[in-house]
Design a protein around this motif. Structure first.
Motif, PDB file in Angstrom:
ATOM      1  N   VAL A 167      -9.590  24.410 -12.859  1.00 18.43           N
ATOM      2  CA  VAL A 167      -8.320  24.833 -12.258  1.00 18.43           C
ATOM      3  C   VAL A 167      -8.560  25.301 -10.820  1.00 18.43           C
ATOM      4  O   VAL A 167      -7.759  25.012  -9.933  1.00 18.43           O
ATOM      5  N   GLY A 168      -9.667  25.979 -10.574  1.00 21.48           N
ATOM      6  CA  GLY A 168      -9.993  26.384  -9.209  1.00 21.48           C
ATOM      7  C   GLY A 168     -10.190  25.189  -8.293  1.00 21.48           C
ATOM      8  O   GLY A 168      -9.766  25.198  -7.130  1.00 21.48           O
ATOM      9  N   ALA A 169     -10.808  24.132  -8.792  1.00 19.88           N
ATOM     10  CA  ALA A 169     -11.055  22.932  -7.992  1.00 19.88           C
ATOM     11  C   ALA A 169      -9.770  22.165  -7.693  1.00 19.88           C
ATOM     12  O   ALA A 169      -9.709  21.411  -6.717  1.00 19.88           O
ATOM     13  N   MET A 170      -8.744  22.363  -8.504  1.00 21.03           N
ATOM     14  CA  MET A 170      -7.490  21.634  -8.305  1.00 21.03           C
ATOM     15  C   MET A 170      -6.835  21.927  -6.962  1.00 21.03           C
ATOM     16  O   MET A 170      -6.051  21.129  -6.470  1.00 21.03           O
TER      17      MET A 170
ATOM     18  N   THR B  44      -8.507  22.467  -4.112  1.00 20.86           N
ATOM     19  CA  THR B  44      -9.455  22.223  -3.032  1.00 20.86           C
ATOM     20  C   THR B  44      -9.308  20.807  -2.492  1.00 20.86           C
ATOM     21  O   THR B  44      -8.705  19.932  -3.126  1.00 20.86           O
ATOM     22  N   ASP B  45      -9.912  20.586  -1.337  1.00 25.80           N
ATOM     23  CA  ASP B  45      -9.921  19.249  -0.746  1.00 25.80           C
ATOM     24  C   ASP B  45     -10.779  18.272  -1.547  1.00 25.80           C
ATOM     25  O   ASP B  45     -10.643  17.064  -1.399  1.00 25.80           O
ATOM     26  N   ALA B  46     -11.654  18.794  -2.375  1.00 26.08           N
ATOM     27  CA  ALA B  46     -12.551  17.955  -3.171  1.00 26.08           C
ATOM     28  C   ALA B  46     -11.932  17.535  -4.496  1.00 26.08           C
ATOM     29  O   ALA B  46     -12.612  16.943  -5.340  1.00 26.08           O
ATOM     30  N   TRP B  47     -10.646  17.816  -4.692  1.00 27.73           N
ATOM     31  CA  TRP B  47     -10.022  17.549  -5.986  1.00 27.73           C
ATOM     32  C   TRP B  47     -10.220  16.113  -6.450  1.00 27.73           C
ATOM     33  O   TRP B  47     -10.522  15.865  -7.613  1.00 27.73           O
ATOM     34  N   GLN B  48     -10.066  15.147  -5.572  1.00 25.54           N
ATOM     35  CA  GLN B  48     -10.157  13.756  -6.004  1.00 25.54           C
ATOM     36  C   GLN B  48     -11.532  13.452  -6.594  1.00 25.54           C
ATOM     37  O   GLN B  48     -11.638  12.770  -7.611  1.00 25.54           O
TER      38      GLN B  48
ATOM     39  N   ARG C  64      -2.632  19.621 -11.652  1.00 28.69           N
ATOM     40  CA  ARG C  64      -2.906  19.859 -10.235  1.00 28.69           C
ATOM     41  C   ARG C  64      -1.629  20.241  -9.502  1.00 28.69           C
ATOM     42  O   ARG C  64      -1.626  21.175  -8.691  1.00 28.69           O
ATOM     43  N   ASP C  65      -0.551  19.539  -9.773  1.00 30.11           N
ATOM     44  CA  ASP C  65       0.720  19.886  -9.137  1.00 30.11           C
ATOM     45  C   ASP C  65       1.103  21.333  -9.446  1.00 30.11           C
ATOM     46  O   ASP C  65       1.527  22.075  -8.558  1.00 30.11           O
ATOM     47  N   ARG C  66       0.935  21.733 -10.703  1.00 28.81           N
ATOM     48  CA  ARG C  66       1.242  23.115 -11.097  1.00 28.81           C
ATOM     49  C   ARG C  66       0.287  24.108 -10.439  1.00 28.81           C
ATOM     50  O   ARG C  66       0.693  25.187 -10.010  1.00 28.81           O
ATOM     51  N   ALA C  67      -1.003  23.752 -10.346  1.00 29.04           N
ATOM     52  CA  ALA C  67      -1.996  24.647  -9.740  1.00 29.04           C
ATOM     53  C   ALA C  67      -1.717  24.845  -8.252  1.00 29.04           C
ATOM     54  O   ALA C  67      -1.814  25.973  -7.743  1.00 29.04           O
ATOM     55  N   VAL C  68      -1.365  23.785  -7.560  1.00 26.90           N
ATOM     56  CA  VAL C  68      -1.067  23.889  -6.122  1.00 26.90           C
ATOM     57  C   VAL C  68       0.149  24.783  -5.914  1.00 26.90           C
ATOM     58  O   VAL C  68       0.148  25.659  -5.048  1.00 26.90           O
ATOM     59  N   ALA C  69       1.183  24.591  -6.721  1.00 24.47           N
ATOM     60  CA  ALA C  69       2.379  25.434  -6.610  1.00 24.47           C
ATOM     61  C   ALA C  69       2.048  26.889  -6.933  1.00 24.47           C
ATOM     62  O   ALA C  69       2.476  27.806  -6.216  1.00 24.47           O
ATOM     63  N   ALA C  70       1.283  27.115  -7.970  1.00 23.32           N
ATOM     64  CA  ALA C  70       0.911  28.483  -8.358  1.00 23.32           C
ATOM     65  C   ALA C  70       0.069  29.141  -7.268  1.00 23.32           C
ATOM     66  O   ALA C  70       0.259  30.315  -6.948  1.00 23.32           O
TER      67      ALA C  70
ATOM     68  N   LEU D  70      -2.713  27.641 -16.964  1.00 29.46           N
ATOM     69  CA  LEU D  70      -3.417  26.365 -16.795  1.00 29.46           C
ATOM     70  C   LEU D  70      -4.846  26.454 -17.308  1.00 29.46           C
ATOM     71  O   LEU D  70      -5.336  25.537 -17.978  1.00 29.46           O
ATOM     72  N   VAL D  71      -5.517  27.550 -17.003  1.00 27.21           N
ATOM     73  CA  VAL D  71      -6.880  27.739 -17.500  1.00 27.21           C
ATOM     74  C   VAL D  71      -6.876  27.716 -19.025  1.00 27.21           C
ATOM     75  O   VAL D  71      -7.691  27.032 -19.656  1.00 27.21           O
ATOM     76  N   ALA D  72      -5.944  28.437 -19.642  1.00 26.51           N
ATOM     77  CA  ALA D  72      -5.861  28.477 -21.106  1.00 26.51           C
ATOM     78  C   ALA D  72      -5.596  27.091 -21.688  1.00 26.51           C
ATOM     79  O   ALA D  72      -6.181  26.713 -22.712  1.00 26.51           O
ATOM     80  N   ALA D  73      -4.723  26.324 -21.042  1.00 32.98           N
ATOM     81  CA  ALA D  73      -4.411  24.974 -21.531  1.00 32.98           C
ATOM     82  C   ALA D  73      -5.650  24.079 -21.482  1.00 32.98           C
ATOM     83  O   ALA D  73      -5.923  23.330 -22.427  1.00 32.98           O
TER      84      ALA D  73
END
Length: 143
Positions: free
Chosen positions: A13-16, A18-22, A51-57, A69-72
């Motif tokens: 979730v932390g990586a989501m 970042t620029d390295a997500w892909q 990722r969309d949810r993580a970026v918004a959060a 997200l982490v729990a999921a």
């Protein structure tokens, strides 16, 4: 729960955000395709939605949404691993090699397991001020 599951979910979730997500996304889907090919396409789609949810959060500083997200992902990874220690070891190697190095350590996620990586904290107090720093929960009881 296996500590690697909690660490991997938190790092993922932390990586989501970042620029390295892909690169992280590609590595995880490739691994999933190898160990459980019938689920790989659905995991690929779930990762993009997450990722969309993580970026918004992250943008809104919504730690509750990040924790959800982490729990999921903890649940998803735990389901995949089951009691298979070999898969847990593979996940650990994948996390250490392809996920954790991309996590920005200044992002703090509330989780229930071990964290991957390190954090550096600086605090300064002056006068009668005090500083309390903890790696997890902290309870201070004063009269």
């Amino acid at each position: 729960m296996d500590p690697i599951v909690a660490s991997a979910a938190t790092a993922l979730v932390g990586a989501m955000v970042t620029d390295a997500w892909q690169d992280v996304h590609t590595a995880l889907v490739s691994w999933w395709r190898r160990v459980c090919p019938q689920q790989a396409d659905s995991v690929d789609a779930e990762l993009e939605q997450s990722r969309d949810r993580a970026v918004a959060a992250h943008r809104e500083r919504d730690t509750d949404a990040e924790s959800e997200l982490v729990a999921a992902w903890e649940d998803r990874l735990a389901e995949l691993l089951g009691e298979n220690r070999e898969l847990a070891d593979e996940l650990r190697r994948l996390m250490e090699r392809d996920i954790a190095p991309h996590v920005h350590h200044e992002h703090v996620h509330q989780d229930t397991g071990n964290r991957a990586g390190t954090q550096e904290v600086h605090a300064e107090a002056s006068g009668n001020a005090r500083v309390f720093i903890a790696g997890r929960d902290q309870h201070i009881h004063e009269p």
